[in-house]
Design a protein around this motif. Structure first.
Motif, PDB file in Angstrom:
ATOM      1  N   ALA A 360      24.558 -42.849  40.627  1.00 29.48           N
ATOM      2  CA  ALA A 360      23.529 -43.635  39.931  1.00 29.48           C
ATOM      3  C   ALA A 360      22.115 -43.114  40.211  1.00 29.48           C
ATOM      4  O   ALA A 360      21.837 -41.936  39.979  1.00 29.48           O
ATOM      5  CB  ALA A 360      23.696 -45.106  40.317  1.00 29.48           C
ATOM      6  N   ASP A 361      21.222 -43.987  40.723  1.00 29.49           N
ATOM      7  CA  ASP A 361      19.845 -43.574  40.957  1.00 29.49           C
ATOM      8  C   ASP A 361      19.762 -42.394  41.915  1.00 29.49           C
ATOM      9  O   ASP A 361      18.855 -41.563  41.805  1.00 29.49           O
ATOM     10  CB  ASP A 361      19.035 -44.745  41.524  1.00 29.49           C
ATOM     11  CG  ASP A 361      18.803 -45.837  40.491  1.00 29.49           C
ATOM     12  OD1 ASP A 361      18.584 -45.497  39.311  1.00 29.49           O
ATOM     13  OD2 ASP A 361      18.860 -47.017  40.860  1.00 29.49           O
ATOM     14  N   GLY A 362      20.684 -42.314  42.827  1.00 27.49           N
ATOM     15  CA  GLY A 362      20.701 -41.185  43.756  1.00 27.49           C
ATOM     16  C   GLY A 362      20.882 -39.853  43.047  1.00 27.49           C
ATOM     17  O   GLY A 362      20.353 -38.820  43.482  1.00 27.49           O
ATOM     18  N   LEU A 363      21.611 -39.855  41.945  1.00 27.63           N
ATOM     19  CA  LEU A 363      21.839 -38.617  41.203  1.00 27.63           C
ATOM     20  C   LEU A 363      20.559 -38.120  40.556  1.00 27.63           C
ATOM     21  O   LEU A 363      20.290 -36.910  40.528  1.00 27.63           O
ATOM     22  CB  LEU A 363      22.916 -38.840  40.141  1.00 27.63           C
ATOM     23  CG  LEU A 363      24.314 -39.125  40.671  1.00 27.63           C
ATOM     24  CD1 LEU A 363      25.223 -39.581  39.539  1.00 27.63           C
ATOM     25  CD2 LEU A 363      24.893 -37.890  41.357  1.00 27.63           C
ATOM     26  N   ARG A 364      19.761 -39.025  40.028  1.00 28.16           N
ATOM     27  CA  ARG A 364      18.516 -38.607  39.379  1.00 28.16           C
ATOM     28  C   ARG A 364      17.517 -38.091  40.416  1.00 28.16           C
ATOM     29  O   ARG A 364      16.754 -37.159  40.145  1.00 28.16           O
ATOM     30  CB  ARG A 364      17.941 -39.769  38.573  1.00 28.16           C
ATOM     31  CG  ARG A 364      18.901 -40.232  37.464  1.00 28.16           C
ATOM     32  CD  ARG A 364      18.283 -41.230  36.524  1.00 28.16           C
ATOM     33  NE  ARG A 364      19.255 -41.695  35.542  1.00 28.16           N
ATOM     34  CZ  ARG A 364      19.573 -41.058  34.414  1.00 28.16           C
ATOM     35  NH1 ARG A 364      18.981 -39.911  34.130  1.00 28.16           N
ATOM     36  NH2 ARG A 364      20.465 -41.560  33.576  1.00 28.16           N
ATOM     37  N   LEU A 365      17.546 -38.669  41.603  1.00 28.01           N
ATOM     38  CA  LEU A 365      16.708 -38.147  42.678  1.00 28.01           C
ATOM     39  C   LEU A 365      17.226 -36.793  43.146  1.00 28.01           C
ATOM     40  O   LEU A 365      16.445 -35.882  43.439  1.00 28.01           O
ATOM     41  CB  LEU A 365      16.667 -39.145  43.829  1.00 28.01           C
ATOM     42  CG  LEU A 365      15.964 -40.474  43.525  1.00 28.01           C
ATOM     43  CD1 LEU A 365      16.228 -41.493  44.627  1.00 28.01           C
ATOM     44  CD2 LEU A 365      14.465 -40.253  43.352  1.00 28.01           C
ATOM     45  N   LEU A 366      18.547 -36.651  43.202  1.00 25.51           N
ATOM     46  CA  LEU A 366      19.135 -35.379  43.613  1.00 25.51           C
ATOM     47  C   LEU A 366      18.800 -34.269  42.616  1.00 25.51           C
ATOM     48  O   LEU A 366      18.605 -33.111  42.997  1.00 25.51           O
ATOM     49  CB  LEU A 366      20.653 -35.534  43.734  1.00 25.51           C
ATOM     50  CG  LEU A 366      21.426 -34.291  44.184  1.00 25.51           C
ATOM     51  CD1 LEU A 366      21.106 -33.963  45.636  1.00 25.51           C
ATOM     52  CD2 LEU A 366      22.920 -34.506  44.015  1.00 25.51           C
ATOM     53  N   ALA A 367      18.743 -34.616  41.337  1.00 25.24           N
ATOM     54  CA  ALA A 367      18.451 -33.611  40.318  1.00 25.24           C
ATOM     55  C   ALA A 367      17.097 -32.955  40.560  1.00 25.24           C
ATOM     56  O   ALA A 367      16.892 -31.787  40.200  1.00 25.24           O
ATOM     57  CB  ALA A 367      18.495 -34.250  38.936  1.00 25.24           C
ATOM     58  N   ARG A 368      16.171 -33.674  41.166  1.00 26.09           N
ATOM     59  CA  ARG A 368      14.859 -33.088  41.468  1.00 26.09           C
ATOM     60  C   ARG A 368      14.981 -32.006  42.529  1.00 26.09           C
ATOM     61  O   ARG A 368      14.202 -31.054  42.543  1.00 26.09           O
ATOM     62  CB  ARG A 368      13.894 -34.170  41.938  1.00 26.09           C
ATOM     63  CG  ARG A 368      13.656 -35.294  40.926  1.00 26.09           C
ATOM     64  CD  ARG A 368      12.777 -36.380  41.542  1.00 26.09           C
ATOM     65  NE  ARG A 368      12.740 -37.576  40.715  1.00 26.09           N
ATOM     66  CZ  ARG A 368      12.191 -38.714  41.092  1.00 26.09           C
ATOM     67  NH1 ARG A 368      11.606 -38.801  42.296  1.00 26.09           N
ATOM     68  NH2 ARG A 368      12.191 -39.772  40.296  1.00 26.09           N
ATOM     69  N   ARG A 369      15.952 -32.172  43.426  1.00 25.14           N
ATOM     70  CA  ARG A 369      16.166 -31.160  44.466  1.00 25.14           C
ATOM     71  C   ARG A 369      16.896 -29.946  43.931  1.00 25.14           C
ATOM     72  O   ARG A 369      16.663 -28.824  44.366  1.00 25.14           O
ATOM     73  CB  ARG A 369      16.985 -31.756  45.620  1.00 25.14           C
ATOM     74  CG  ARG A 369      16.307 -32.848  46.385  1.00 25.14           C
ATOM     75  CD  ARG A 369      17.237 -33.544  47.365  1.00 25.14           C
ATOM     76  NE  ARG A 369      17.972 -32.644  48.227  1.00 25.14           N
ATOM     77  CZ  ARG A 369      18.027 -32.754  49.564  1.00 25.14           C
ATOM     78  NH1 ARG A 369      17.334 -33.712  50.176  1.00 25.14           N
ATOM     79  NH2 ARG A 369      18.733 -31.923  50.280  1.00 25.14           N
ATOM     80  N   GLY A 370      17.835 -30.182  42.999  1.00 29.75           N
ATOM     81  CA  GLY A 370      18.602 -29.083  42.423  1.00 29.75           C
ATOM     82  C   GLY A 370      19.641 -28.501  43.352  1.00 29.75           C
ATOM     83  O   GLY A 370      20.170 -27.408  43.101  1.00 29.75           O
ATOM     84  N   SER A 371      19.979 -29.218  44.425  1.00 24.91           N
ATOM     85  CA  SER A 371      20.997 -28.726  45.360  1.00 24.91           C
ATOM     86  C   SER A 371      21.614 -29.912  46.081  1.00 24.91           C
ATOM     87  O   SER A 371      21.054 -31.016  46.105  1.00 24.91           O
ATOM     88  CB  SER A 371      20.393 -27.755  46.383  1.00 24.91           C
ATOM     89  OG  SER A 371      19.436 -28.423  47.193  1.00 24.91           O
ATOM     90  N   ALA A 372      22.781 -29.676  46.678  1.00 23.42           N
ATOM     91  CA  ALA A 372      23.486 -30.727  47.419  1.00 23.42           C
ATOM     92  C   ALA A 372      24.284 -30.074  48.533  1.00 23.42           C
ATOM     93  O   ALA A 372      24.619 -28.880  48.457  1.00 23.42           O
ATOM     94  CB  ALA A 372      24.416 -31.513  46.492  1.00 23.42           C
ATOM     95  N   PRO A 373      24.629 -30.824  49.574  1.00 25.77           N
ATOM     96  CA  PRO A 373      25.491 -30.260  50.618  1.00 25.77           C
ATOM     97  C   PRO A 373      26.875 -29.929  50.077  1.00 25.77           C
ATOM     98  O   PRO A 373      27.353 -30.542  49.107  1.00 25.77           O
ATOM     99  CB  PRO A 373      25.564 -31.386  51.661  1.00 25.77           C
ATOM    100  CG  PRO A 373      24.440 -32.310  51.337  1.00 25.77           C
ATOM    101  CD  PRO A 373      24.218 -32.205  49.869  1.00 25.77           C
ATOM    102  N   ALA A 374      27.547 -28.983  50.707  1.00 27.46           N
ATOM    103  CA  ALA A 374      28.880 -28.583  50.252  1.00 27.46           C
ATOM    104  C   ALA A 374      29.888 -29.715  50.359  1.00 27.46           C
ATOM    105  O   ALA A 374      30.879 -29.736  49.621  1.00 27.46           O
ATOM    106  CB  ALA A 374      29.369 -27.376  51.059  1.00 27.46           C
ATOM    107  N   ASN A 375      29.660 -30.681  51.276  1.00 26.33           N
ATOM    108  CA  ASN A 375      30.603 -31.794  51.448  1.00 26.33           C
ATOM    109  C   ASN A 375      30.215 -33.011  50.629  1.00 26.33           C
ATOM    110  O   ASN A 375      30.677 -34.128  50.891  1.00 26.33           O
ATOM    111  CB  ASN A 375      30.738 -32.167  52.925  1.00 26.33           C
ATOM    112  CG  ASN A 375      29.410 -32.568  53.556  1.00 26.33           C
ATOM    113  OD1 ASN A 375      28.371 -32.583  52.893  1.00 26.33           O
ATOM    114  ND2 ASN A 375      29.438 -32.881  54.849  1.00 26.33           N
TER     115      ASN A 375
END
Length: 510
Positions: A360-375
């Motif tokens: 949800a909202d976390g995904l839109r915030l994550l999109a600003r980073r353009g990266s995520a941990p492998a896990n």
């Protein structure tokens, strides 16, 4: 485990099998299984018998049309009145047409026969088909859809992309699809899956060459004689690109406590969700997590009072993930909003060095980073997927994501280098490599407010209990879909009712 293989692998496997068998054996096996299914359907249908029933074969070029024509010949020999529409007369399978005529079948050019038929056999295009159907096929497809005939697709409905399930134009909507040797990804993934009807798998012997853990030895030879080149096929995962968990697979993955278990050994999941505006998201995510096989649920966020009031079992705090105490996985995002406090919660959960589910909202915030941990396990719906894709420089619309779910889920998993669960009419779970998984237990009644929060809490709990992101996402989707069916039972349901049905879904999956 139900597995679906890509076209390239199927053609190579068929080519290797053909090299071991007398010429024409593979096609006769396919035609025999196809005819047997058609005869069964005719016996159960309005005519009540095969003899005298009206069968129309829509025969395209190549092997798919040949399978349909040979099956039509078998039905004609049992007394059916079989006619064939040759949609590519110059490239029709000569042997199949000769067999049909020898059995008393005839050729027709009248699409109205599709409306008068008891059964229509769709052999227009097979696994080699790409793009929209040609104009010559459209009157026949339209007429078949207008009549009362049972429509049987050969290998997969014509107009459905076999590897992705995309439907770029008009397509045959089948009542039954008879597929050969192995499932095709397009039969398991919407929108193609919704055109397939009931799928029946006919064994033509591919198991003889697909159990080695690698591609068939000669990828150049294929059933239709098409050259595939000399590059070896991908040796991983036995060549399949899509799989679907069955009940026994889920049972083997469900976490179970033993005699030495305590609440901490079973796993603790942290939930950073909810806000003053959306406290219900936190309540729902925590409620689902409590049914997810962990020993404890920690909640961190602005909805602490609402959470403890609804779930006194939860351990609550009003700070962020960094202050919540030790957990084995985090769920972050549902109902979080997108202010500075929400961004801090997402950052702390991502930096916690444990598996993290972002929704949800976390995904839109994550999109600003353009990266995520492998896990990480990302759980977008199509609209959120568009934002995530933009975060890695990929432009797509919601319609495009829904039209090609597998391709866009793969793009997200590779772009963010983690596992993605793309929600929708077909839930797709995939990592950057390896086969994707699809879920078959869902229901349209799951499209209700808060349902995604329930899925997030459940999947996060399974992460904390020790399942890998792919397994956690797959098992959660299975249980969530089953709970949706149990709670709705043909009527509208709610997220609260879905949560209440999770224990029964768990019991039925053991």
């Amino acid at each position: 485990m139900r597995r679906a293989h890509a076209v390239e692998w199927v053609r190579a496997a068929e080519g290797e099998l053909m090299a071991r068998l007398p010429e024409g054996t593979l096609m006769q096996r396919a035609a025999a299984g196809l005819a047997a299914t058609c005869a069964e359907l005719l016996r159960d249908g309005a005519p009540g018998r095969v003899y005298g029933s009206r069968v129309l074969v829509l025969a395209g070029s190549g092997d798919n049309g040949g399978d349909a024509l040979f099956a039509g010949a078998r039905l004609a020999r049992r007394g059916a009145r079989v006619s064939a529409a040759l949609l590519a007369p110059e490239r029709v399978h000569a042997g199949g047409l000769a067999a049909l005529r020898a059995a008393g079948g005839r050729v027709t050019e009248d699409p109205a026969e599709a409306e008068r038929a008891d059964l229509v056999l769709d052999g227009i295009v097979g696994i080699g088909g790409r793009g929209p159907l040609r104009d010559a096929a459209l009157p026949w497809v339209h007429a078949a859809g207008q009549g009362a005939a049972t429509v049987v697709a050969v290998d997969l409905p014509s107009g459905v992309d076999p590897d992705t399930g995309a439907v770029p134009g008009a397509a045959v909507r089948a009542d039954v699809t008879v597929t050969f040797g192995t499932h095709k990804p397009g039969l398991l993934i919407d929108p193609g899956a919704s055109y397939a009807g009931v799928v029946r798998l006919v064994d033509i012997g591919l198991a003889e060459v697909r159990g080695t853990g690698s591609a068939p030895s000669d990828p150049r030879r294929a059933r239709g004689g098409r050259a595939l080149g000399t590059e070896p096929l991908a040796p991983l995962f036995d060549g399949h690109v899509v799989e679907a968990l069955q009940q026994e697979d889920v049972a083997a993955l469900l976490p179970e406590p033993d005699a030495e278990s305590d609440k901490y050994r079973r796993g603790v999941v942290g939930i950073a969700a909810g806000s003053a505006r959306y406290p219900g998201a936190a309540v729902l995510a925590v409620g689902a997590a409590l049914h997810g096989g962990v020993g404890a649920v920690r909640y961190a966020g602005a909805a602490a009072r609402e959470v403890v009031r609804a779930h006194p079992e939860a351990l609550v705090g009003e700070g962020g993930p960094k202050d919540a105490g030790r957990v084995q996985a985090w769920v972050v995002g549902p109902g979080l909003s997108q202010d500075a406090e929400a961004e801090r919660a997402v950052t702390e959960a991502l930096d916690a060095d444990v598996p993290v589910l972002v929704d949800a909202d976390g995904l839109r915030l994550l999109a600003r980073r353009g990266s995520a941990p492998a896990n990480a396990l990302l759980t977008p719906h199509a609209g959120e997927a568009v934002a995530l894709l933009a975060g890695i420089g990929v432009t797509a619309t919601r319609d495009q994501v829904e039209a090609e779910r597998l391709r866009h889920a793969r793009a997200l998993a590779r772009g963010y280098r983690c596992t993605v669960l793309l929600k929708g009419s077909t839930t797709v779970v995939t990592g950057p490599t390896g086969p994707a998984r699809v879920n078959a237990t869902g229901t349209a009644q799951l499209a209700t407010a808060g349902s995604g929060d329930v899925l997030s809490g459940l999947a996060g709990a399974l992460l904390a209990a020790g399942l890998s992101p792919v397994d956690a996402g797959s098992v959660a989707a299975y249980l969530h879909g089953l709970a949706g069916r149990l709670s709705s039972d043909g009527a509208p349901t709610t997220a609260t009712a879905i949560t209440a049905a999770l224990p029964e879904a768990w019991r039925r999956s053991r």
